[in-house]
Scaffold this active site. Structure first.
Site, PDB file in Angstrom:
ATOM      1  N   HIS A   1       0.837  -1.223   0.000  1.00  0.00           N
ATOM      2  CA  HIS A   1       0.000   0.000   0.000  1.00  0.00           C
ATOM      3  C   HIS A   1       0.866   1.266   0.000  1.00  0.00           C
ATOM      4  O   HIS A   1       0.420   2.320   0.434  1.00  0.00           O
ATOM      5  CB  HIS A   1      -0.957   0.044   1.196  1.00  0.00           C
ATOM      6  CG  HIS A   1      -1.694  -1.226   1.442  1.00  0.00           C
ATOM      7  ND1 HIS A   1      -2.955  -1.482   0.929  1.00  0.00           N
ATOM      8  CD2 HIS A   1      -1.335  -2.344   2.111  1.00  0.00           C
ATOM      9  CE1 HIS A   1      -3.340  -2.698   1.302  1.00  0.00           C
ATOM     10  NE2 HIS A   1      -2.375  -3.251   2.013  1.00  0.00           N
TER      11      HIS A   1
ATOM     12  N   SER B   1      15.511  22.273 -14.314  1.00  0.00           N
ATOM     13  CA  SER B   1      14.351  23.127 -14.542  1.00  0.00           C
ATOM     14  C   SER B   1      14.844  24.477 -15.019  1.00  0.00           C
ATOM     15  O   SER B   1      15.896  24.967 -14.588  1.00  0.00           O
ATOM     16  CB  SER B   1      13.577  23.278 -13.232  1.00  0.00           C
ATOM     17  OG  SER B   1      12.831  24.487 -13.255  1.00  0.00           O
TER      18      SER B   1
ATOM     19  N   LYS C   1      16.426  21.995  -9.033  1.00  0.00           N
ATOM     20  CA  LYS C   1      15.744  20.775  -9.437  1.00  0.00           C
ATOM     21  C   LYS C   1      16.529  19.861 -10.362  1.00  0.00           C
ATOM     22  O   LYS C   1      17.319  20.284 -11.187  1.00  0.00           O
ATOM     23  CB  LYS C   1      14.409  21.124 -10.107  1.00  0.00           C
ATOM     24  CG  LYS C   1      13.419  21.626  -9.089  1.00  0.00           C
ATOM     25  CD  LYS C   1      12.010  21.566  -9.574  1.00  0.00           C
ATOM     26  CE  LYS C   1      11.513  20.161  -9.663  1.00  0.00           C
ATOM     27  NZ  LYS C   1      10.102  20.143 -10.065  1.00  0.00           N
TER      28      LYS C   1
ATOM     29  N   GLU D   1       9.834   9.420 -16.361  1.00  0.00           N
ATOM     30  CA  GLU D   1       8.446   9.849 -16.619  1.00  0.00           C
ATOM     31  C   GLU D   1       8.018   9.503 -18.041  1.00  0.00           C
ATOM     32  O   GLU D   1       6.883   9.084 -18.285  1.00  0.00           O
ATOM     33  CB  GLU D   1       8.318  11.359 -16.391  1.00  0.00           C
ATOM     34  CG  GLU D   1       8.498  11.768 -14.945  1.00  0.00           C
ATOM     35  CD  GLU D   1       8.630  13.286 -14.819  1.00  0.00           C
ATOM     36  OE1 GLU D   1       7.645  13.929 -14.472  1.00  0.00           O
ATOM     37  OE2 GLU D   1       9.732  13.814 -15.075  1.00  0.00           O
TER      38      GLU D   1
END
Ligand code: ARG
Length: 462
Positions: free
Chosen positions: A161, A282, A288, A295
């Site tokens: 979970h 970024s 970042k 992704e």
């Protein structure tokens, strides 16, 4: 040529050529030109067989072979002129053959139809793609085995979970992916075994009256045998569906891995740091480092699933045997194959390059009362409690630790004994994450020793 003159391959009964829109919807040359090498290979084998069986002369066979080899070089050199008016790769090549060698070219299509021809070409293409996929998966599995070996002892939290469950080793987690990609690889092999029959010679759908030798062409093209039913042969695209099916399952595995990398690389988790080669920055936030490659792999699964659904839908409800609907089989498979290849390669690179932040993993492994099951198991083993009672006692210990804001292993012995008198100081030996993972020696369990055995087993499979 204008769009209105009749087709030079099949135009005998046509007074005029197709409407421009007809040509637009009918032509497949823009994508099936990818099959040129397979088409020429099939034609060479077919011409040899026709000559060996006295259906065409040896002289014509030689002219045909010479012409086809010239065409192969022209296409490879980029000098071949593809024409939409000639619809597809088969007719583009045959028309050029006729320019090159004259009337002998017209004998190549004896005892053959574009229906068995395209079934062959596409099968050959899918076979090569399956072989590439098998190799790519072996590399990915190899990358995981190396990381698993390096981190057979590295503890991390195991999740259910996505909540901390029990400590595991990172090596064991890597080996879970080895199992998944190993199954994908075995699906590739299954597909290759079922694909291993040659369609050539089924002709349009009914076979042919010419005395062809289908066993000869099957062998020449690297198949174990010819297909057994001519109707099925020209209407079957199971090999493409199987490729897309296994690609979709593999894509699903890749997407789960991608998702874990995305999660693990957040500062909140801090389990891994992405290498510069597989991340981006970024344009506005200088701090970042984004997991773009992961992704994109996660997203590309959507394209592969889409291709599977598209081809299933094309094939659903089609009457036997060939229908032009089946021309819509190729683009989906081409796109899915390219996508899968790229996704596997990206993941192989990412796994090899990933910096494993062992301290972060270990700290997280010990939090969230991850060794509570070890306490309960200890009570069963050492104090003879039934598991349900041990579970209850442990639950009270967890509640107490929660109240005090500490870990289970930080609870004073006296407090534990107040919950259950049978508890002794020995219990602390099972409350560390290292002891927890080392104890899980059941077959397939996370103990470092088991992980090493599994790595050795897999190395032998590769
Ligand atoms: N371009 C066609 C395809 O991809 C080749 C087969 C055409 N056969 C026919 N009977 N029109 O399916």
């Amino acid at each position: 040529m204008t769009g209105k003159s009749s087709n030079q391959m099949w135009g005998g009964r046509f007074a005029s050529g197709p409407d421009a829109i007809m040509e637009e919807i009918n032509a497949s040359i823009d994508f099936d030109r990818k099959l040129f090498a397979q088409d020429i290979r099939g034609s060479l084998a077919h011409a040899d067989m026709l000559a060996d069986n006295g259906i065409i002369s040896a002289e014509d066979r030689d002219k045909i072979a010479q012409g086809l080899n010239t065409i192969l070089s022209e296409i490879e050199a980029g000098t071949f002129e593809f024409s939409r008016r000639l619809e597809d790769i088969h007719m583009n090549i045959e028309a050029r053959l006729s320019d090159l060698i004259g009337p002998a070219a017209g004998r190549l299509h004896t005892a053959r139809s574009r229906n068995d021809q395209v079934a062959l070409d596409f099968r050959l293409w899918v076979r090569e793609e399956l072989e590439k996929t098998e190799n790519a998966l072996s590399k990915l599995i190899g990358a995981f085995l190396d990381r698993a070996e390096e981190h057979a002892d590295t503890v991390m939290p195991g999740f259910t979970h996505l909540q901390t469950a029990q400590p595991v080793t990172f090596g064991h987690h890597c080996m879970a992916y080895v199992e998944m990609f190993g199954r994908d690889r075995s699906r590739v092999r299954d597909a290759l075994a079922r694909l291993d029959e040659c369609p050539l010679g089924a002709a349009a759908l009914a076979g042919t009256g010419f005395a062809i030798d289908r066993h000869q062409t099957a062998k020449a093209l690297g198949f174990s045998a010819p297909t057994r039913n001519s109707i099925d042969t020209v209407s079957d695209r199971d090999f493409a569906l199987e490729f897309l099916g296994l690609a979709a399952i593999c894509g699903t595995h890749l997407s789960r891995l991608a998702e874990e990398i995305v999660i693990w690389s957040t500062p909140q988790f801090g389990f891994v740091r992405l290498s510069d080669s597989f991340s981006t920055g970024s344009s506005i936030m200088p701090q970042k480092k984004n997991p773009d490659a992961a992704e994109l792999v996660r997203a590309k699964t959507g394209r592969i699933n889409g291709a599977l659904i598209a081809l299933l839908t094309v094939m659903k409800g089609l009457p036997l045997a060939y229908s032009k609907d089946m021309q819509e089989d190729k683009e989906q498979v081409f796109d899915a194959a390219e996508t899968l290849e790229l996704a596997i390669a990206a993941m192989t690179g990412m796994i090899g390059d990933l910096h494993i932040l062992q301290d972060g993993m270990k700290a997280a492994a010990g939090s969230g009362y991850s060794t509570a099951t070890d306490l309960a198991d200890w009570l069963v083993r050492e104090a003879g409690l039934p598991f349900r009672e041990a579970h209850h006692v442990t639950g009270r210990a967890v509640a107490m630790a929660e109240d005090k804001g500490c870990d289970l292993s930080d609870l004073p012995l006296a407090d534990l004994q107040a919950i259950n008198g049978a508890i002794t100081k020995d219990v602390f030996s099972v409350l560390s994450v290292e002891a927890s993972v080392a104890s899980r020696t059941s077959f397939g369990g996370t103990a470092p020793k088991n992980v090493r055995e599994q790595i050795a087993w897999w190395r032998k499979q590769l």
